[in-house]
Design a protein around this motif. Structure first.
Motif, PDB file in Angstrom:
ATOM      1  N   ARG A 187       0.832  -1.208   0.000  1.00 37.35           N
ATOM      2  CA  ARG A 187       0.000   0.000   0.000  1.00 37.35           C
ATOM      3  C   ARG A 187       0.865   1.256   0.000  1.00 37.35           C
ATOM      4  NH1 ARG A 187      -2.837  -3.322   3.716  1.00 37.35           N
ATOM      5  NH2 ARG A 187      -1.906  -2.208   5.479  1.00 37.35           N
ATOM      6  N   ARG A 191       0.580   3.982  -2.881  1.00 38.22           N
ATOM      7  CA  ARG A 191       0.142   5.334  -2.509  1.00 38.22           C
ATOM      8  C   ARG A 191       1.169   6.369  -2.950  1.00 38.22           C
ATOM      9  NH1 ARG A 191      -0.739   4.457   2.443  1.00 38.22           N
ATOM     10  NH2 ARG A 191       1.299   5.053   3.238  1.00 38.22           N
ATOM     11  N   THR A 195       0.337   9.230  -5.814  1.00 34.67           N
ATOM     12  CA  THR A 195       0.304  10.647  -5.439  1.00 34.67           C
ATOM     13  C   THR A 195       1.494  11.430  -5.974  1.00 34.67           C
ATOM     14  OG1 THR A 195       1.352  10.086  -3.321  1.00 34.67           O
ATOM     15  CG2 THR A 195      -1.052  10.245  -3.359  1.00 34.67           C
ATOM     16  N   TYR A 274      -6.189   6.301  -3.098  1.00 33.51           N
ATOM     17  CA  TYR A 274      -5.003   6.833  -2.428  1.00 33.51           C
ATOM     18  C   TYR A 274      -4.949   8.352  -2.321  1.00 33.51           C
ATOM     19  CZ  TYR A 274      -3.211   2.085  -2.696  1.00 33.51           C
ATOM     20  OH  TYR A 274      -3.045   0.735  -2.548  1.00 33.51           O
ATOM     21  N   ALA A 277      -5.495  10.058   1.151  1.00 32.02           N
ATOM     22  CA  ALA A 277      -4.429   9.977   2.156  1.00 32.02           C
ATOM     23  C   ALA A 277      -3.657  11.282   2.255  1.00 32.02           C
ATOM     24  CB  ALA A 277      -3.477   8.830   1.814  1.00 32.02           C
ATOM     25  N   THR A 516       0.951   2.522   7.885  1.00 30.48           N
ATOM     26  CA  THR A 516       2.145   2.804   7.091  1.00 30.48           C
ATOM     27  C   THR A 516       3.320   2.972   8.041  1.00 30.48           C
ATOM     28  OG1 THR A 516       0.941   3.885   5.300  1.00 30.48           O
ATOM     29  CG2 THR A 516       3.230   4.484   5.543  1.00 30.48           C
TER      30      THR A 516
END
Length: 720
Positions: A187, A191, A195, A274, A277, A516
């Protein structure tokens, strides 16, 4: 006759022994060195044949315990059965793995295992963690079953030559099936890629081919296809492989949507998942100060040497000039960050390979501790950064892989993590005065990243000893001189890379407890989250009284930062680890005990058949024919044969027969080969006399790899 060419080859081989020749040889390649021969055994289950040597019996029994269940699971998924046992070659450490002859190529430290396409062999090293070994084994078993599925599908349609799937699909499918759900690391990578604009359309994934990100992107795409169309769609894609020569056409005809549309929908899914986040997480430059050069991609394990106010020198493991090095991060006259190599890895026997991920640095004053492979095994180097010289070299008898050394308060000993020859990753204390080695732990848990308290006889480290078959890690402490092991944190997360604060009042570490990896401070039984990074934060290390250093993964690279230390009264309690009472040991007794063990016996198999052109080194062309390569499962015994004729007339087939055979033995450090040949053909040109010649002879060769960078060798041949 014995040719003069043998003497001419022997002379440069002798010159290769001198230091200057060692340095000169490096750009032209390295040697594989088998430092000690192995007594191979075979452990056979219903579906897998495991090749191992006695020291790693525990590892072999663990794989035997999960092998048949894994095979049955993936056999049902792919709807295919093997008519033979899948060969799995195990190695007790990654250094042993690097000596493998299953592949003729050098194996990098980043390779966790591989499946080769000729014999369908799986080769795996033990890295210290049994949960990781399970994952890598499952990953490689997917490759083996997928290769067999394609072979069966294509041969049933009488199509013998075909291209395989794109690499992102191959590795993505293996990751998707090997792990039921994407982990925190998967993940994190997705992510960060989503991003930071690092995710490409499916048609352009060749841009990241070969990178670790490709594995995670492939896992994401395959998981998306399975979610949209069901797991069945993945199997049908392989069953339709014979129908179409282009992957985009196969996808469109099987899934019912163009590949471009699938790509756009997957990218939209990533944005939905994502992008939110970014609302509650921050980029690292909002959290701390960047220490790495702006365009760098890898600086790991930063440590601060000297300076209670945090103004000390910063060292790390970094990538430069094609190898991992011990680097110093500093500023030039214009204030720009730059990295300077303090110790160069990969170019000398002493610093043959500096590990990129598994081993941290340690600094105190002008003394730096780091690990490097040196010959057959790892060594810990005590290094003076001012004088730029090694003060002491430390090895642990019986342990080839060492990691993360830390100096005792009095400077007389170091504690480190090491993998022994019996499938255990434990903690050891080494005396700098007399070299005595004391083992602190002795079990099958993965004990890693120890750090000595700055004033007390306490060592903190990370371990999965709460549940040995689980991939969660907690922090533990003990007195290395004796006493019980006490947990500091809960075992439901990955709490790793602990470091004591300079005053010993708390422990910095990295944990994925918020989904994370971030940096945390444990003090007085309470946790304070230090970062909320959009990427991931690793290897925090104190630097002065009010800051710490860390590595963060962001925008596709690992870079080092200095971050202010937070100590909030509202921190959450750490909690203790609720663990299994019985000590965990590897292996599934029911399956492993039913496996049959036998001694290894050489059995040759055909690897390759190809057309070849025979050429006598002295007299030119001598005909053509077929070349055949035979090897055993381990690749230690190799036979190369040539068969052909130099005639167009069937009456002269035997008279003008070309035949040659060579045997190569790689079972020991000294490699040797013998061969015989009979070559016939015409030589000369239209400007000279064209003549027919028949030549017979024998040849022999010896090659001794002195180390990774130098070898001595001689070959001789006699002809008539």
């Amino acid at each position: 006759m014995i040719r003069l060419r043998a003497l001419l080859i022997a002379i440069p081989a002798i010159l290769a022994c001198v230091p200057g020749a060692v340095r000169a040889q490096y750009p032209f390649g390295k040697n594989k060195v088998l430092y000690a021969p192995k007594e191979w055994k075979v452990l056979e289950t219903d579906h897998v044949a495991i090749y191992f040597y006695p020291d790693e019996r525990a590892v072999a029994e663990f794989v035997a315990g999960i092998a048949d269940d894994t095979y049955r699971e993936f056999s049902r998924f792919f709807r295919v059965e093997f008519d033979r046992r899948i060969p799995v070659v195990l190695y007790g450490t990654h250094h042993d793995f690097g000596e493998t002859n299953v592949t003729p190529y050098l194996v990098s430290e980043s390779t966790a295992g591989f499946t080769e396409f000729v014999k369908g062999r799986i080769a795996l090293p033990f890295s210290g963690s049994y949960p990781k070994l399970r994952h890598v084994f499952r990953h490689e078993m997917v490759h083996a079953l997928m290769i067999e599925k394609l072979r069966v599908v294509m041969s049933s349609r009488r199509r013998w030559g075909y291209d395989g799937p794109p690499l992102w699909f191959v590795e993505g499918l293996a990751e998707y099936l090997a792990r039921p759900e994407p982990d925190a690391e998967a993940r994190l990578f997705m992510r960060d890629a989503a991003t930071n604009g690092l995710v490409y359309p499916l048609e352009e994934l060749w841009r990241i081919e070969g990178s670790y990100l490709m594995y995670k992107v492939g896992e994401s795409v395959v998981g998306y296809i399975a979610t949209r169309f069901g797991d069945e769609a993945l199997t049908v894609l392989l069953e339709n492989w014979w129908r179409y020569d282009r992957f985009p056409v196969l996808v469109e005809r099987t899934l019912g949507i163009p590949m471009r549309t699938l790509s756009d929908q997957w990218l939209a899914y990533l944005r939905r998942r994502y992008y939110p986040a970014a609302l509650d997480r921050r980029g690292m430059e909002e959290i701390g100060a960047l220490l790495s050069p702006a365009k760098s991609l890898y600086e790991m394990h930063p440590v601060c040497a000297g300076g209670a106010d945090g103004s000390g020198r910063v060292f790390c493991v970094g990538w430069a000039r094609g190898a991992m090095n011990v680097m110093e991060l500093e500023r030039d006259g214009g204030g720009r960050a730059r990295g300077r190599a303090l110790v160069r890895g990969g170019s000398s026997v002493r610093f043959e390979s500096i590990p990129a991920m598994r081993s941290r640095l340690y600094a105190r004053g002008d003394t730096l501790l780091f690990v490097s492979k040196a010959g057959a095994e790892d060594a810990v180097y005590v290094y003076d950064v001012e004088a730029r010289r090694v003060l002491r070299t430390i090895r642990v008898p019986g342990c080839r892989v060492l990691s993360s050394p830390s100096l005792s308060p009095d400077g007389g000993s170091i504690v480190l993590s090491a993998i022994d020859g019996g499938g255990k990753s434990d903690l050891f204390v080494c005396s700098l005065e007399d070299g005595a080695v004391t083992r602190i732990t002795d079990d099958y848990y993965d004990d890693s990243s120890p750090d000595w308290h700055p004033a007390l006889p306490l060592v903190v480290w990370s371990s999965n000893r709460c549940r040995g078959d689980d991939d969660s890690y907690a922090l533990y402490v003990c007195d290395p001189a004796g006493g019980g092991i006490e947990p500091l944190t809960s075992g439901g997360f990955r709490d790793v890379d602990p470091r004591w604060l300079g005053d010993g009042t708390g422990v910095l570490f990295s944990s994925d407890r918020a989904g994370t990896p971030d940096a945390y401070l444990l003090r007085d039984g309470a946790l304070t989250r230090q970062t909320n990074a959009l990427g991931g934060v690793y290897s925090p290390s104190p630097c002065g009284d009010g800051a710490f250093l860390c590595t963060a993964y962001e925008a596709g690279g690992f870079r080092s930062y200095r971050v202010p230390l937070r100590d909030e009264a509202s921190a959450a309690p750490a909690g203790g680890a609720a663990c299994d009472e019985a000590e965990w040991t590897p292996g599934a007794p029911d399956t492993a005990s039913s496996a049959v063990e036998r001694d290894y016996r050489m059995k040759l198999g055909l690897d390759f058949i190809g057309a070849t052109f025979a050429l006598d080194p002295d007299y030119g062309s001598a005909g053509n024919g077929a070349q055949l390569f035979f090897t055993d499962i381990l690749g230690d015994h190799q036979f190369i044969g040539l068969l052909g004729t130099a005639t167009d007339d069937f009456d002269e087939v035997l008279d003008k027969l070309n035949v040659a055979v060579t045997y190569v033995n790689l079972t020991r450090r000294l490699n040797w080969a013998v061969g015989a040949f009979r070559l016939a053909g015409y030589t000369g040109s239209s400007l000279d006399l064209i003549r027919y010649e028949r030549r017979t002879g024998v040849t022999a060769a010896l090659v001794y790899p002195i180390n990774t960078f130098a070898r001595a060798g001689i070959d001789v041949s006699g002809t008539r």
